[in-house]
Design a protein around this motif. Sequence first.
Motif, PDB file in Angstrom:
ATOM      1  N   GLY A  47       0.820  -1.212   0.000  1.00 13.81           N
ATOM      2  CA  GLY A  47       0.000   0.000   0.000  1.00 13.81           C
ATOM      3  C   GLY A  47       0.852   1.260   0.000  1.00 13.81           C
ATOM      4  N   SER A  48       1.997   1.212   0.649  1.00 14.23           N
ATOM      5  CA  SER A  48       2.918   2.360   0.647  1.00 14.23           C
ATOM      6  C   SER A  48       3.580   2.496  -0.714  1.00 14.23           C
ATOM      7  CB  SER A  48       3.998   2.171   1.722  1.00 14.23           C
ATOM      8  OG  SER A  48       3.413   2.168   2.998  1.00 14.23           O
ATOM      9  N   GLY A  49       3.927   1.373  -1.314  1.00 15.56           N
ATOM     10  CA  GLY A  49       4.551   1.391  -2.637  1.00 15.56           C
ATOM     11  C   GLY A  49       3.600   1.929  -3.695  1.00 15.56           C
ATOM     12  N   ILE A  89       3.561   2.851   6.058  1.00 15.83           N
ATOM     13  CA  ILE A  89       2.399   3.357   6.802  1.00 15.83           C
ATOM     14  C   ILE A  89       2.430   2.846   8.241  1.00 15.83           C
ATOM     15  CG2 ILE A  89      -0.145   3.399   6.852  1.00 15.83           C
ATOM     16  CD1 ILE A  89       0.095   3.587   3.696  1.00 15.83           C
ATOM     17  N   SER A  90       2.747   1.580   8.416  1.00 11.93           N
ATOM     18  CA  SER A  90       2.880   1.068   9.791  1.00 11.93           C
ATOM     19  C   SER A  90       4.182   1.560  10.420  1.00 11.93           C
ATOM     20  CB  SER A  90       2.900  -0.460   9.779  1.00 11.93           C
ATOM     21  OG  SER A  90       4.041  -0.912   9.055  1.00 11.93           O
ATOM     22  N   GLY A  91       5.172   1.800   9.589  1.00 12.18           N
ATOM     23  CA  GLY A  91       6.501   2.189  10.082  1.00 12.18           C
ATOM     24  C   GLY A  91       7.371   0.987  10.400  1.00 12.18           C
ATOM     25  N   ASN A  92       6.883  -0.209  10.115  1.00  6.37           N
ATOM     26  CA  ASN A  92       7.615  -1.411  10.554  1.00  6.37           C
ATOM     27  C   ASN A  92       8.013  -2.343   9.414  1.00  6.37           C
ATOM     28  OD1 ASN A  92       7.492  -0.722  13.272  1.00  6.37           O
ATOM     29  ND2 ASN A  92       5.397  -1.504  13.434  1.00  6.37           N
ATOM     30  N   THR A  93       8.053  -1.844   8.194  1.00  2.00           N
ATOM     31  CA  THR A  93       8.348  -2.730   7.068  1.00  2.00           C
ATOM     32  C   THR A  93       9.858  -2.846   6.843  1.00  2.00           C
ATOM     33  OG1 THR A  93       6.208  -2.319   6.108  1.00  2.00           O
ATOM     34  CG2 THR A  93       7.910  -3.049   4.588  1.00  2.00           C
ATOM     35  N   ARG A  94      10.344  -4.082   6.937  1.00  2.00           N
ATOM     36  CA  ARG A  94      11.794  -4.344   6.916  1.00  2.00           C
ATOM     37  C   ARG A  94      12.480  -3.767   5.681  1.00  2.00           C
ATOM     38  NH1 ARG A  94      11.688  -4.985  11.484  1.00  2.00           N
ATOM     39  NH2 ARG A  94      13.426  -3.623  11.191  1.00  2.00           N
TER      40      ARG A  94
HETATM   41  C1  F6R Z   1      -1.925  -3.957   4.218  1.00  2.44           C
HETATM   42  C2  F6R Z   1      -1.232  -3.413   3.063  1.00  2.44           C
HETATM   43  C3  F6R Z   1       0.127  -3.916   2.718  1.00  2.44           C
HETATM   44  C4  F6R Z   1       1.180  -3.001   3.361  1.00  2.44           C
HETATM   45  C5  F6R Z   1       2.590  -3.546   3.115  1.00  2.44           C
HETATM   46  C6  F6R Z   1       3.658  -2.606   3.624  1.00  2.44           C
HETATM   47  O1  F6R Z   1      -3.088  -3.207   4.480  1.00  2.44           O
HETATM   48  O2  F6R Z   1      -1.733  -2.549   2.413  1.00  2.44           O
HETATM   49  O3  F6R Z   1       0.264  -3.956   1.327  1.00  2.44           O
HETATM   50  O4  F6R Z   1       1.064  -1.706   2.853  1.00  2.44           O
HETATM   51  O5  F6R Z   1       2.724  -4.779   3.738  1.00  2.44           O
HETATM   52  O6  F6R Z   1       3.368  -2.168   4.910  1.00  2.44           O
HETATM   53  P1  F6R Z   1       3.530  -0.641   5.272  1.00  2.44           P
HETATM   54  O7  F6R Z   1       2.683   0.115   4.318  1.00  2.44           O
HETATM   55  O8  F6R Z   1       3.069  -0.540   6.681  1.00  2.44           O
HETATM   56  O9  F6R Z   1       4.981  -0.339   5.116  1.00  2.44           O
END
Ligand code: F6R
Length: 329
Positions: A47-49, A89-94
């Motif tokens: 979702g961020s991408g 968006i969560s701030g926690n994506t590796r």
């Molecule tokens: C879940 C979603 C996922 C996240 C992805 C990255 O609702 O949309 O595609 O966006 O796993 O997570 P974030 O955006 O938190 O870095």
Amino acid sequence: WLDKGDPGGMHRTYDRWPEIAEESYSEEYGQAESGGVSDVVFAGMGGSGAIGDVLYSMLSKTGIHVSVVKGYVLPRTAGPGTLVVSTSISGNTRETLTVIEAAREAGCQTACFCSGGEMLEYCTRHKMPHWVVPMHHSPRTSFPSFLYAMLSVLGGVIPVDEKDVRDSISDMRELRSRISPEREDNPALELARWIKGMPVIYYPWGLQAAAVRFKNSLQENAKCHVIAEDVIEACHNGIVSWEGGGNAQPILIEGADDYYKTKERWAILRGFFESRGIGYREVRSVKGGVLSKIINLVYLLDYASIYLAVLRGVEPSPVPAIDYIKRHL
Ligand code: F6R
């Protein structure tokens, strides 16, 4: 019926997208500063991408060199003249956290966007410019709060067409009245009802952001297999798959002002499907700026993905498969 099929309430957030976009754009986030940017990298996953894809489409019409990183690796050319815009968006994506670290080490200029998590901690610790934007429901449903906040923050660094931004929000409002679940002649619901097999999405170069987002939303919300292909390239490979039978269904996402050669290709492709008795659906973008065209499609098609989920009896909100992978990283 939507409340029953979507107990997680995702559609209620979608219903507020125009207001969320407007509030986010006018929120006093302050502007990013830059010292002469020669190229821009948008980093983020899922979702961020998808937000990076939209910004890429807007910038690809300008003279700025722009790339999108959906993964761990920053381009080797990145340096002090590069602005690395990272979103999690969560701030926690590796993956995204790895890119931020690499950008800091390479001396790049940075702008980070998150709702909290490790990204906020990292940016605070290293005094890196960052903006905290609220998450609405889930990362993918927070698309308007993050996209419009980023447009407002980055407006001084990259060219943002103010009129296109305003138009995209008013178009979304107008579209909402046509795609709400109460309406029988609802184009999003009609598209969802038509999808019975595997959607194969064809898109023109300028609408890749909308098509890839649609693919992602069908996968994450309706939990189905989907393919999305550039229409011109697909004519050299993917098109042959139709000779093999199966239960796939083509969806043609066409731009209101596609390049004339792309228009010609749509016509040939329609003829191809008709000659083989393969039913297809066309979705056309509105006329207008790059952002308006993409947002209008994203809003319509995301709604279609929620309708499809509910029609199939799957809950659109939870994404246990993504949670599983993240737990194992
Ligand atoms: C879940 C979603 C996922 C996240 C992805 C990255 O609702 O949309 O595609 O966006 O796993 O997570 P974030 O955006 O938190 O870095």
